[in-house]
Motif scaffolding. Structure first.
Motif, mmCIF file in Angstrom:
data_model
loop_
_atom_site.group_PDB
_atom_site.id
_atom_site.type_symbol
_atom_site.label_atom_id
_atom_site.label_comp_id
_atom_site.label_asym_id
_atom_site.label_seq_id
_atom_site.Cartn_x
_atom_site.Cartn_y
_atom_site.Cartn_z
ATOM 1 N N SER A 253 0.970 -1.263 0.018
ATOM 2 C CA SER A 253 -0.755 0.317 -0.085
ATOM 3 C C SER A 253 0.540 1.079 -0.126
ATOM 4 O O SER A 253 2.054 1.536 0.165
ATOM 5 C CB SER A 253 -0.516 -0.104 0.836
ATOM 6 O OG SER A 253 -2.045 -0.962 1.168
ATOM 7 N N ASP A 254 0.183 2.342 -0.905
ATOM 8 C CA ASP A 254 1.175 3.652 -0.400
ATOM 9 C C ASP A 254 0.441 4.713 0.279
ATOM 10 O O ASP A 254 -1.219 3.928 0.153
ATOM 11 C CB ASP A 254 1.343 4.243 -2.488
ATOM 12 C CG ASP A 254 1.955 5.678 -2.706
ATOM 13 O OD1 ASP A 254 2.462 6.028 -1.348
ATOM 14 O OD2 ASP A 254 1.979 6.092 -3.333
ATOM 15 N N THR A 255 0.810 4.991 0.810
ATOM 16 C CA THR A 255 -0.057 6.455 1.759
ATOM 17 C C THR A 255 0.663 7.570 1.778
ATOM 18 O O THR A 255 1.565 8.071 0.731
ATOM 19 C CB THR A 255 0.341 6.067 3.163
ATOM 20 O OG1 THR A 255 2.154 5.604 3.259
ATOM 21 C CG2 THR A 255 -0.135 4.548 3.195
ATOM 22 N N VAL A 256 -0.236 8.230 2.060
ATOM 23 C CA VAL A 256 -0.364 10.160 2.142
ATOM 24 C C VAL A 256 1.775 10.316 2.398
ATOM 25 O O VAL A 256 1.323 10.227 3.834
ATOM 26 C CB VAL A 256 -1.308 10.931 2.363
ATOM 27 C CG1 VAL A 256 -0.879 10.625 3.914
ATOM 28 C CG2 VAL A 256 -0.706 12.357 2.598
ATOM 29 N N GLY A 257 2.680 11.331 1.692
ATOM 30 C CA GLY A 257 3.848 11.554 2.798
ATOM 31 C C GLY A 257 3.405 12.927 3.487
ATOM 32 O O GLY A 257 2.402 13.151 4.014
ATOM 33 N N PHE A 258 4.670 12.587 4.550
ATOM 34 C CA PHE A 258 4.660 13.543 5.805
ATOM 35 C C PHE A 258 5.573 14.768 5.517
ATOM 36 O O PHE A 258 6.330 14.237 4.042
ATOM 37 C CB PHE A 258 5.651 12.787 6.839
ATOM 38 C CG PHE A 258 4.427 10.978 7.380
ATOM 39 C CD1 PHE A 258 2.971 10.587 7.063
ATOM 40 C CD2 PHE A 258 5.195 9.863 7.596
ATOM 41 C CE1 PHE A 258 2.307 10.430 7.649
ATOM 42 C CE2 PHE A 258 4.057 9.284 8.405
ATOM 43 C CZ PHE A 258 2.553 8.808 7.767
ATOM 44 N N ILE A 259 5.650 15.230 6.677
ATOM 45 C CA ILE A 259 6.310 16.534 5.981
ATOM 46 C C ILE A 259 6.613 17.352 7.836
ATOM 47 O O ILE A 259 5.860 16.671 8.521
ATOM 48 C CB ILE A 259 5.812 17.505 5.445
ATOM 49 C CG1 ILE A 259 6.868 18.888 4.508
ATOM 50 C CG2 ILE A 259 4.639 18.281 5.950
ATOM 51 C CD1 ILE A 259 6.331 19.310 3.809
ATOM 52 N N ARG A 260 7.446 17.745 7.457
ATOM 53 C CA ARG A 260 8.092 18.468 9.094
ATOM 54 C C ARG A 260 7.205 19.265 9.204
ATOM 55 O O ARG A 260 6.492 20.303 8.329
ATOM 56 C CB ARG A 260 9.173 19.081 8.676
ATOM 57 C CG ARG A 260 9.854 20.059 9.506
ATOM 58 C CD ARG A 260 11.272 21.180 8.927
ATOM 59 N NE ARG A 260 11.089 21.486 8.418
ATOM 60 C CZ ARG A 260 10.171 22.743 8.552
ATOM 61 N NH1 ARG A 260 9.950 23.494 9.603
ATOM 62 N NH2 ARG A 260 10.094 23.218 7.148
ATOM 63 N N ASP A 261 6.629 19.298 10.666
ATOM 64 C CA ASP A 261 5.816 20.145 11.160
ATOM 65 C C ASP A 261 4.180 19.553 10.467
ATOM 66 O O ASP A 261 3.966 20.743 10.417
ATOM 67 C CB ASP A 261 6.101 21.891 11.305
ATOM 68 C CG ASP A 261 7.035 22.550 11.564
ATOM 69 O OD1 ASP A 261 7.844 21.044 12.886
ATOM 70 O OD2 ASP A 261 7.905 22.859 11.552
#
Length: 441
Positions: A253-261
């Motif tokens: 499964s591919d998921t939404v990317g994360f980001i700093r803050d």
């Protein structure tokens, strides 16, 4: 206004980027690079950048007076339409900055919300984005009614403006409640969907936005999901079958990317979307090894995983984009810091075989090497073992079948319950053993 019209109107805006820097922190790269990537993804043209080192923000305008004047001059000279801060501003600070600069001012959270609104495709992600936007805007409704300042209403905007503000607040609060109810239904449906797939081993791709998760998924499964060199290209979860060599099929499964803050309200809103990662047997943490801030991005992902309560999952770090690394010492440095990491290039396919072997080894930790004894005519059991595990060998007695297989330990109890005549023992024990082994370690 259509989505296309909205994107075109945003693309015409010129933006100035601003960031308040902590004087105690040494920044390894250009501190506004990531914000520039976000602003470009949102469709704006960056025409200026401004930073200020300051111990703590000004409570009224975030920046100091001198920097506000410099910002206003820069905005006038570059004909900027919007000023974007790489910090989170309070509603009062936003209003004061807009009054001082005579420009629209948005912060990092509002920019990310705008990008998510543009990229959301499914009902689930659209509901999540709308909820996050409304929770963000609720304390800022007064700013949206700033045109009423021209009407003399006294302290606190008395009269019709106050009534309109209260009406809007009630409408927004009701819509937030409705969205939460709808997302709760979506979340329960997602949990049922994920639970229905528990007969297969599941793997989730997680990582910093634009680390190459979707490209890697396409490389491994020929999924043909959208992959683009932009932040948050993928918001919706995609699941495809991946056949591991010498193992069998697993679900990736591919998921939404994360980001700093990453805004907390976004994390909460996308809880249903992240259910795949929460239920996965293994997480593949994809990192952009070519990024100068790779270590900080890896740490940011672990922070988000901790925040959503899945930091204890078995995780395999994947160092992606090694084809973009100019200095081999950089890769050696990362591998030294993360000894178990697997270097790959999702773009060229380099390292895919190594990754498949590493994933197989990681999944094997939860597998049992057993011999299963059943009646000769139990073809359904043999098919189940072939689908969910690896059959090493079979031998036949007069009326009994003996299957040596490697299978997830979690399946053994299910096999025992559905086949009362089955005997399960660790491989290597004598076949004369009469006791069934239902919980082999």
């Amino acid at each position: 206004m259509t989505e296309r019209d909205r994107k075109q109107s945003v693309a015409q805006e010129n933006a100035i980027l601003v960031k308040l820097l902590d004087p105690q922190v040494e920044y390894s790269a250009e501190p506004l690079d990531e914000l520039e990537g976000l602003a470009t993804t949102a469709g704006t043209t960056v025409v200026g950048k401004l930073t200020q080192r300051r111990e703590k923000p000004d409570p009224g305008t975030y920046l100091g007076k001198g920097k506000i004047e410099e910002l206003k001059l820069c905005a006038d000279a570059s004909e900027a339409d919007v000023i974007i801060f790489d910090n989170e501003l309070s509603p009062g600070q936003t209003r004061n900055l807009e009054r001082e600069t005579e420009r629209k001012v948005i912060d990092r959270t509002e920019l990310i919300l705008d990008i998510f609104a543009t990229h959301a495709q499914t009902l689930e992600s659209r509901l999540a984005v709308e909820l996050a936007q409304l929770e963000y805007s609720l304390p800022r409704l007064k700013r949206m009614w700033s045109h009423l300042d021209r009407i003399k209403m006294g302290v606190g905007m008395r009269g019709p403006g106050e009534k309109q503000l209260e009406v809007d607040r009630r409408l927004v609060e009701k819509r937030i409640k409705d969205l939460k109810d709808d997302l709760e239904k979506v979340s329960k449906r997602r949990e049922r969907q994920v639970a229905a797939r528990r007969e297969s081993m599941t793997i989730s791709l997680v990582g910093y936005t634009n680390a190459g998760k979707s490209t890697l998924m396409n490389q491994l499964t020929d999924a043909q999901v959208l992959s683009a060199d932009m932040l948050f290209a993928t918001l919706d979860t995609r699941t495809r079958r991946w056949r591991l060599p010498h193992w069998g099929p697993v679900l990736l499964s591919d998921t939404v990317g994360f980001i700093r803050d990453l805004p907390h309200r976004l994390i909460a809103s996308f809880k249903a979307t992240l259910e795949e990662a929460n239920q996965a047997d293994l997480l593949l943490h994809v990192a952009d090894a070519s990024n100068p801030e790779a270590e900080q991005q890896i740490a940011a992902v672990y922070d988000v995983l901790s925040e959503i309560g899945i930091e204890q999952k078995d995780t395999l770090l994947v160092l992606n984009k090694i084809d973009r690394i100019q200095d081999s010492r950089r890769l050696e440095q990362l591998q030294s810091r993360y000894p178990g990491a697997v270097p790959v290039s999702a773009f060229t396919g380099e390292g895919s075989d190594r990754l498949a072997i590493a994933v197989s080894d990681a999944l094997s930790k939860s597998f049992s090497d057993v011999e299963i004894e059943a009646s000769v005519g139990n073809g359904k059991l043999v098919a189940y073992l072939a689908t969910n595990g690896e059959i090493v060998s079979k031998r036949y007695g007069d009326e009994r079948l003996f299957v040596h297989c490697r299978i997830p330990t979690a399946h053994l109890g299910r096999i025992q319950n559905q086949n009362p005549d089955v005997i399960i023992r660790p491989y290597g024990e004598s076949s004369s053993t009469s006791d069934a082994v239902g919980d082999v370690a």
